[in-house]
Design a protein around this motif. Structure first.
Motif, PDB file in Angstrom:
ATOM      1  N   SER A 131     -12.786  28.321   3.311  1.00  0.00           N
ATOM      2  CA  SER A 131     -13.142  29.357   4.165  1.00  0.00           C
ATOM      3  C   SER A 131     -11.834  30.247   4.487  1.00  0.00           C
ATOM      4  O   SER A 131     -12.107  31.524   4.174  1.00  0.00           O
ATOM      5  CB  SER A 131     -13.676  29.013   5.476  1.00  0.00           C
ATOM      6  OG  SER A 131     -13.872  30.264   6.516  1.00  0.00           O
ATOM      7  N   HIS A 134     -10.962  32.096   1.274  1.00  0.00           N
ATOM      8  CA  HIS A 134     -11.676  33.330   1.045  1.00  0.00           C
ATOM      9  C   HIS A 134     -11.265  34.337   1.635  1.00  0.00           C
ATOM     10  O   HIS A 134     -11.118  35.502   1.432  1.00  0.00           O
ATOM     11  CB  HIS A 134     -12.921  33.043   1.148  1.00  0.00           C
ATOM     12  CG  HIS A 134     -13.678  32.009   0.031  1.00  0.00           C
ATOM     13  ND1 HIS A 134     -14.798  31.524   0.081  1.00  0.00           N
ATOM     14  CD2 HIS A 134     -13.176  31.923  -1.299  1.00  0.00           C
ATOM     15  CE1 HIS A 134     -15.199  30.863  -1.033  1.00  0.00           C
ATOM     16  NE2 HIS A 134     -14.012  31.209  -1.822  1.00  0.00           N
ATOM     17  N   ASP A 135     -10.903  34.188   3.148  1.00  0.00           N
ATOM     18  CA  ASP A 135     -10.537  35.219   4.042  1.00  0.00           C
ATOM     19  C   ASP A 135      -9.143  35.826   3.592  1.00  0.00           C
ATOM     20  O   ASP A 135      -8.848  36.871   3.637  1.00  0.00           O
ATOM     21  CB  ASP A 135     -10.415  34.588   5.265  1.00  0.00           C
ATOM     22  CG  ASP A 135     -11.843  34.402   6.238  1.00  0.00           C
ATOM     23  OD1 ASP A 135     -12.629  34.850   5.618  1.00  0.00           O
ATOM     24  OD2 ASP A 135     -11.861  33.435   6.919  1.00  0.00           O
ATOM     25  N   GLU A 137      -7.998  35.775   0.469  1.00  0.00           N
ATOM     26  CA  GLU A 137      -8.029  36.610  -0.460  1.00  0.00           C
ATOM     27  C   GLU A 137      -8.589  37.974  -0.322  1.00  0.00           C
ATOM     28  O   GLU A 137      -8.223  38.873  -0.886  1.00  0.00           O
ATOM     29  CB  GLU A 137      -8.956  35.832  -1.505  1.00  0.00           C
ATOM     30  CG  GLU A 137      -8.160  34.542  -2.360  1.00  0.00           C
ATOM     31  CD  GLU A 137      -9.259  33.713  -3.067  1.00  0.00           C
ATOM     32  OE1 GLU A 137     -10.429  34.174  -3.077  1.00  0.00           O
ATOM     33  OE2 GLU A 137      -8.711  32.949  -3.899  1.00  0.00           O
ATOM     34  N   ARG A 138      -9.556  37.878   0.504  1.00  0.00           N
ATOM     35  CA  ARG A 138     -10.268  39.290   0.929  1.00  0.00           C
ATOM     36  C   ARG A 138      -9.262  40.173   1.536  1.00  0.00           C
ATOM     37  O   ARG A 138      -9.093  41.366   1.187  1.00  0.00           O
ATOM     38  CB  ARG A 138     -11.404  38.943   1.948  1.00  0.00           C
ATOM     39  CG  ARG A 138     -12.237  40.206   2.317  1.00  0.00           C
ATOM     40  CD  ARG A 138     -13.235  39.868   3.370  1.00  0.00           C
ATOM     41  NE  ARG A 138     -14.268  38.853   2.527  1.00  0.00           N
ATOM     42  CZ  ARG A 138     -14.272  37.653   3.355  1.00  0.00           C
ATOM     43  NH1 ARG A 138     -13.518  37.534   4.248  1.00  0.00           N
ATOM     44  NH2 ARG A 138     -15.425  36.872   2.593  1.00  0.00           N
ATOM     45  N   ALA A 139      -8.232  39.558   2.415  1.00  0.00           N
ATOM     46  CA  ALA A 139      -7.313  40.400   3.163  1.00  0.00           C
ATOM     47  C   ALA A 139      -6.359  41.039   2.184  1.00  0.00           C
ATOM     48  O   ALA A 139      -5.989  42.207   2.281  1.00  0.00           O
ATOM     49  CB  ALA A 139      -6.526  39.580   4.322  1.00  0.00           C
ATOM     50  N   ARG A 141      -6.482  41.537  -1.155  1.00  0.00           N
ATOM     51  CA  ARG A 141      -7.404  42.487  -2.002  1.00  0.00           C
ATOM     52  C   ARG A 141      -7.399  44.033  -1.298  1.00  0.00           C
ATOM     53  O   ARG A 141      -7.010  44.708  -1.734  1.00  0.00           O
ATOM     54  CB  ARG A 141      -8.707  42.282  -2.269  1.00  0.00           C
ATOM     55  CG  ARG A 141      -8.799  41.071  -3.549  1.00  0.00           C
ATOM     56  CD  ARG A 141     -10.138  40.772  -3.967  1.00  0.00           C
ATOM     57  NE  ARG A 141     -10.244  39.631  -4.863  1.00  0.00           N
ATOM     58  CZ  ARG A 141     -10.854  38.457  -4.470  1.00  0.00           C
ATOM     59  NH1 ARG A 141     -11.070  38.293  -3.245  1.00  0.00           N
ATOM     60  NH2 ARG A 141     -10.856  37.435  -5.436  1.00  0.00           N
ATOM     61  N   THR A 142      -7.723  44.000   0.005  1.00  0.00           N
ATOM     62  CA  THR A 142      -7.662  44.926   0.809  1.00  0.00           C
ATOM     63  C   THR A 142      -6.429  45.700   0.878  1.00  0.00           C
ATOM     64  O   THR A 142      -6.326  47.074   0.798  1.00  0.00           O
ATOM     65  CB  THR A 142      -7.997  44.597   2.082  1.00  0.00           C
ATOM     66  OG1 THR A 142      -9.555  44.291   2.215  1.00  0.00           O
ATOM     67  CG2 THR A 142      -8.367  45.738   3.251  1.00  0.00           C
ATOM     68  N   ALA A 215      -2.864  39.720  -4.997  1.00  0.00           N
ATOM     69  CA  ALA A 215      -3.727  40.502  -5.542  1.00  0.00           C
ATOM     70  C   ALA A 215      -3.087  41.691  -6.138  1.00  0.00           C
ATOM     71  O   ALA A 215      -2.368  42.259  -5.672  1.00  0.00           O
ATOM     72  CB  ALA A 215      -4.733  40.845  -4.445  1.00  0.00           C
TER      73      ALA A 215
END
Length: 224
Positions: A131, A134-135, A137-139, A141-142, A215
């Motif tokens: 979890s 993923h959080d 990686e999302r941050a 990428r943003t 990223a």
């Protein structure tokens, strides 16, 4: 006619690992197979008994563990004079143990390194929980996309143009025919991790470095 900009955005974040999976091997060799095989089974049973009281999927210190099948084989080694020696039998088994408590990890490894003759440490795989990975990686990428927007707008400002408008965003290296992603291979975010292993006093100290998540994205913008 609008002016087109193609830029690359990148961002890197670091986070301390939350899990460490110890990879060990129990192995012995000798002139007869049965004693060697029996010795591996005895040590495997001892290792299992040391893990079971610590195992708790939610609270740890061990959240998961597994053992592989015992592997056996034999070979005839050669001495330095080129003479073939008698048959040597081997038996080994792999064990993986995932810890959430890194102090318990070091204590468990050091105890078996000192007290189990056939115990061999193959390494430790450091990781985040799924979890949180993923959080993160999302941050990351943003932030990489935001960096691309900033760079494109700076180019537009330098040319005296207006606000940029995005027309395409892709993993790094994919804004072109026949081009494949760079860095992480199949995605915009990828992880690097390393561990520093050092011995201190009577207890082995396994100290992980931060996990690096990076990223890289390519983006195309236009401005009037």
């Amino acid at each position: 006619m609008p002016t087109e900009f193609t830029v690359r955005g990148a961002h890197t974040a670091f986070q301390r690992p939350e899990r460490g999976t110890v990879q060990v091997t129990l192995g012995f060799e000798g002139p007869k197979m049965q004693p060697v095989y029996d010795r591996v089974l005895r040590d495997l049973d001892s290792v299992k008994k040391s893990i079971q009281p610590m195992h708790d999927p939610d609270q740890g210190p061990v959240t998961w563990w597994s053992t592989k099948h015992v592997r056996t084989w034999a070979n005839r080694p050669w001495n330095q004079d080129g003479k073939q020696l008698p048959l040597v039998h081997h038996a080994s088994v792999g064990v993986e143990v995932k810890f959430r408590d890194f102090g318990a990890l070091s204590t468990w490894v050091s105890g078996h390194v000192a007290g189990t003759e056939g115990f061999s440490l193959g390494g430790v795989v450091w990781a985040l929980t799924e979890s949180n990975r993923h959080d993160l990686e999302r941050a990351v990428r943003t932030r990489a996309v935001q960096e691309a927007v900033r760079r494109a707008q700076e180019y537009a400002d330098a040319l005296g143009l207006g606000a940029v408008t995005p027309v395409a965003v892709a993993d790094a290296g994919m804004l072109g025919e026949g081009i494949t992603p760079i860095g992480g291979g199949g995605g915009a975010a990828y992880m690097r991790m390393a561990a520093k292993d050092s011995a201190g006093g009577a207890e082995l100290n396994l100290s992980p470095e931060d996990i690096e998540v990076t990223a890289e994205i390519d983006a195309r913008f236009v401005a009037e």
